[in-house]
Write an enzyme that holds these catalytic residues in place. Structure first.
Site, PDB file in Angstrom:
ATOM      1  N   ASP A  36       0.857  -1.098  -0.247  1.00  0.00           N
ATOM      2  CA  ASP A  36      -0.025  -0.071  -0.041  1.00  0.00           C
ATOM      3  C   ASP A  36       0.727   1.161   0.199  1.00  0.00           C
ATOM      4  OD1 ASP A  36      -2.382  -1.534   0.146  1.00  0.00           O
ATOM      5  OD2 ASP A  36      -2.372  -1.548   2.224  1.00  0.00           O
ATOM      6  N   HIS A 238      30.197   2.360  -5.092  1.00  0.00           N
ATOM      7  CA  HIS A 238      28.638   2.706  -5.050  1.00  0.00           C
ATOM      8  C   HIS A 238      28.072   2.612  -3.641  1.00  0.00           C
ATOM      9  CE1 HIS A 238      28.255   2.643  -9.754  1.00  0.00           C
ATOM     10  NE2 HIS A 238      29.003   3.743  -9.328  1.00  0.00           N
ATOM     11  N   ASP A 255      29.492  11.470  -1.697  1.00  0.00           N
ATOM     12  CA  ASP A 255      29.216  11.693  -3.121  1.00  0.00           C
ATOM     13  C   ASP A 255      27.618  12.088  -3.066  1.00  0.00           C
ATOM     14  OD1 ASP A 255      28.543  11.695  -5.925  1.00  0.00           O
ATOM     15  OD2 ASP A 255      29.937   9.970  -6.171  1.00  0.00           O
ATOM     16  N   ASP A 266      26.072  16.771  -9.146  1.00  0.00           N
ATOM     17  CA  ASP A 266      26.997  15.749  -8.627  1.00  0.00           C
ATOM     18  C   ASP A 266      28.143  16.134  -7.881  1.00  0.00           C
ATOM     19  OD1 ASP A 266      27.802  13.047  -8.455  1.00  0.00           O
ATOM     20  OD2 ASP A 266      27.806  12.619 -10.633  1.00  0.00           O
ATOM     21  N   HIS A 345      37.956   3.844 -12.357  1.00  0.00           N
ATOM     22  CA  HIS A 345      36.782   4.094 -13.190  1.00  0.00           C
ATOM     23  C   HIS A 345      37.154   5.515 -14.045  1.00  0.00           C
ATOM     24  CE1 HIS A 345      36.809   7.912 -10.450  1.00  0.00           C
ATOM     25  NE2 HIS A 345      36.866   6.884  -9.211  1.00  0.00           N
ATOM     26  N   HIS A 349      31.387  12.085 -16.659  1.00  0.00           N
ATOM     27  CA  HIS A 349      30.154  11.387 -17.526  1.00  0.00           C
ATOM     28  C   HIS A 349      29.423  12.786 -17.640  1.00  0.00           C
ATOM     29  CE1 HIS A 349      28.004  11.685 -13.652  1.00  0.00           C
ATOM     30  NE2 HIS A 349      28.811  10.926 -12.918  1.00  0.00           N
ATOM     31  N   HIS A 356      23.682  10.200 -14.596  1.00  0.00           N
ATOM     32  CA  HIS A 356      24.387   9.710 -15.883  1.00  0.00           C
ATOM     33  C   HIS A 356      23.696   9.941 -16.920  1.00  0.00           C
ATOM     34  CE1 HIS A 356      27.103   6.783 -13.127  1.00  0.00           C
ATOM     35  NE2 HIS A 356      27.200   8.018 -13.158  1.00  0.00           N
ATOM     36  N   GLU A 379      35.928  13.786 -11.974  1.00  0.00           N
ATOM     37  CA  GLU A 379      36.054  13.201 -10.726  1.00  0.00           C
ATOM     38  C   GLU A 379      37.011  12.148 -10.560  1.00  0.00           C
ATOM     39  OE1 GLU A 379      32.631  10.261 -10.211  1.00  0.00           O
ATOM     40  OE2 GLU A 379      31.959  11.074 -12.114  1.00  0.00           O
ATOM     41  N   TYR A 383      41.809   4.821  -4.780  1.00  0.00           N
ATOM     42  CA  TYR A 383      41.189   3.659  -3.529  1.00  0.00           C
ATOM     43  C   TYR A 383      42.353   2.739  -3.238  1.00  0.00           C
ATOM     44  CZ  TYR A 383      37.435   6.200  -6.180  1.00  0.00           C
ATOM     45  OH  TYR A 383      36.729   7.340  -6.789  1.00  0.00           O
ATOM     46  N   ARG A 401      38.038  10.757  -3.285  1.00  0.00           N
ATOM     47  CA  ARG A 401      37.627  11.118  -4.615  1.00  0.00           C
ATOM     48  C   ARG A 401      37.179  12.644  -4.563  1.00  0.00           C
ATOM     49  NH1 ARG A 401      34.286   7.536  -5.508  1.00  0.00           N
ATOM     50  NH2 ARG A 401      32.073   8.239  -5.094  1.00  0.00           N
ATOM     51  N   GLU A 403      35.171  15.502  -6.966  1.00  0.00           N
ATOM     52  CA  GLU A 403      34.266  15.709  -8.019  1.00  0.00           C
ATOM     53  C   GLU A 403      33.743  16.936  -8.270  1.00  0.00           C
ATOM     54  OE1 GLU A 403      30.488  13.028 -10.224  1.00  0.00           O
ATOM     55  OE2 GLU A 403      31.053  12.977  -8.035  1.00  0.00           O
TER      56      GLU A 403
END
Length: 437
Positions: A36, A238, A255, A266, A345, A349, A356, A379, A383, A401, A403
């Site tokens: 619901d 992620h 992030d 972003d 990575h 983008h 994205h 970005e 790591y 990171r 960005e």
């Protein structure tokens, strides 16, 4: 967004469509969360880009040079009982008045009317795979046309994305303004998180501060699930659990970006939980920041996102070899991607209505040149996973990171997110200095 902006977009799309074709664009369905309860509704980006309509259960139809109207809409009609429970609807008259729709139909009648609109068209612009329920009905309608002697099924079904994605890639002045505002709001949220951060807090407390700033600034939603990753969690690209305690001496990678009027920001920032970088953290952070500065400098018309990426990678490789973390000749390291164990990575983008965003990165096999109006993230990161072998112990569990969002203009790039602190001096001056206001 002004009504005329949507009208101009539709005019461009109709001008690209061949004679005797039809474009069919459904919006997103409502998605159940649990019993619901539904997730908050957000219209499908391309649908909203062309219509400005933000109710569920709708399908836009565009037919060039149609006498009865080129812009049609199937949507929910007014319903007093349903509206008492779920809120007011525009209805068939309202969608014509507010959104410039020339002919509107109740969504419940789509099986009766849309096959007739498809009949005899040489081409349907419709993207198969995004809306399975409508896909099935499209197949049924086309199959029915094939067995009815007086009907002629369409010869081609072409993804409408092929036309609209290129339109969305280069932003109008109105879109740029929306993205600037999303960036400003997001920058304030990151600064708020820095100010409030203390050892012993939970990641979710920091996420709550981000959401507070987003919402009080007019953004009902983040542009994507926020990553609030303390310590080794930052090595999970992620990571979204956001449920661990922040430890003294560790770093926090955030992030997160707001969505303002359906346009995304972003931003990623990494800072020390206790407000002071250790010597090792400082050196690594300075390297990532240098890589980002080199990459941002490469954002300019006619350069490519591959140029941007290479500028970052070359800087990172030089730094990593200088630290003794990678051995060998620079060209060999770059050619064989031997840096990928620490940087796995890409550097950027497209950014727009989707975090994205749409648009091809290559055209005819070649990296496409950047052009004014495009927006990209920049970005780079490093790591060092906790289980990484053959590295000093003090590096294990560090993820960094940085960005920003960069708008391509005639002279280079405008950093939309420049207000978010990122120098070592700025970060150390802000972090932990006060409560959020």
């Amino acid at each position: 967004m002004h009504r005329n902006e949507y009208r101009q977009r539709r005019k461009r799309l109709l001008g690209m469509m061949p004679e005797n074709s039809i474009a069919i664009l459904p919006t997103s369905p409502a998605h159940p969360r649990n019993r619901d309860v539904e997730f908050p509704f957000r219209p499908e980006s391309t649908f909203h880009y062309l219509t400005g309509f933000d109710e569920p259960e709708a399908v836009a139809v565009m037919i060039p040079d149609r006498e009865e109207g080129e812009f049609l809409m199937f949507c929910r009609d007014r319903d007093a009982h349903a509206e008492r429970w779920d809120g007011q609807r525009l209805g068939l008259k309202g969608v014509r008045r507010r959104h410039g729709v020339e002919q509107s139909f109740d969504i419940e009648s789509i099986d009766r009317h849309l096959p007739d609109l498809i009949d005899g068209r040489s081409c349907i612009f419709y993207t198969i795979g995004n809306h399975p329920a409508l896909d099935r009905r499209m197949i049924e309608w086309i199959s029915a046309l094939r067995i009815r002697s007086r009907m002629q099924p369409p010869a081609d079904i072409v993804p409408v994305d092929r036309l609209v994605d290129e339109m969305r890639l280069r932003k109008s002045e109105t879109e740029m303004d929306a993205m600037r505002e999303a960036a400003r709001i997001s920058a304030r949220a990151h600064e708020r998180a820095m100010r409030i951060c203390r050892p012993g807090m939970n990641e979710c407390e920091i996420e709550a501060e981000l959401m507070h700033e987003f919402m009080r600034s007019g953004c009902r939603s983040p542009a994507y699930p926020s990553i609030v990753a303390g310590g080794a969690n930052a090595c999970v690209l992620h990571y979204v659990s956001n449920d661990c305690v922040l430890e003294d001496g560790g770093l926090l990678l955030i992030d997160a970006g707001a969505e303002y009027r359906y346009y995304a920001a972003d931003i990623t920032r990494t800072f020390p939980v206790n407000g002071k970088f250790s010597p090792t953290q400082r050196d690594l952070y300075a390297l990532v920041l240098a890589a980002q500065e080199a990459a941002i400098a490469a954002v300019a018309p006619k350069n490519t996102l591959e140029d941007v990426h290479q500028a970052a990678v070359e800087t990172l490789v030089d730094g990593l070899t200088g630290m003794g973390l990678i051995k060998g000749r620079r060209n060999d390291i770059l050619k064989n991607h031997r840096y990928a164990r620490f940087y796995m990575h890409r550097t950027g983008h497209w950014l727009g209505m989707d975090v994205h965003d749409v648009g091809d990165y290559r055209v005819k096999g070649e990296w496409r040149g950047l052009a004014p109006g495009m927006v990209t993230t920049v970005e780079p990161g490093l790591y060092f996973a906790p289980d990484e072998r053959n590295i000093p112990d003090e590096l294990r569990g560090i993820g960094i990171r940085i960005e920003d969002d960069v708008l391509v203009n005639e002279d280079g790039g405008e950093v939309l997110t420049a207000a978010a602190a990122k120098s070592i001096e700025e970060i150390e001056a802000i972090t932990g200095t006060g409560s959020a206001s």
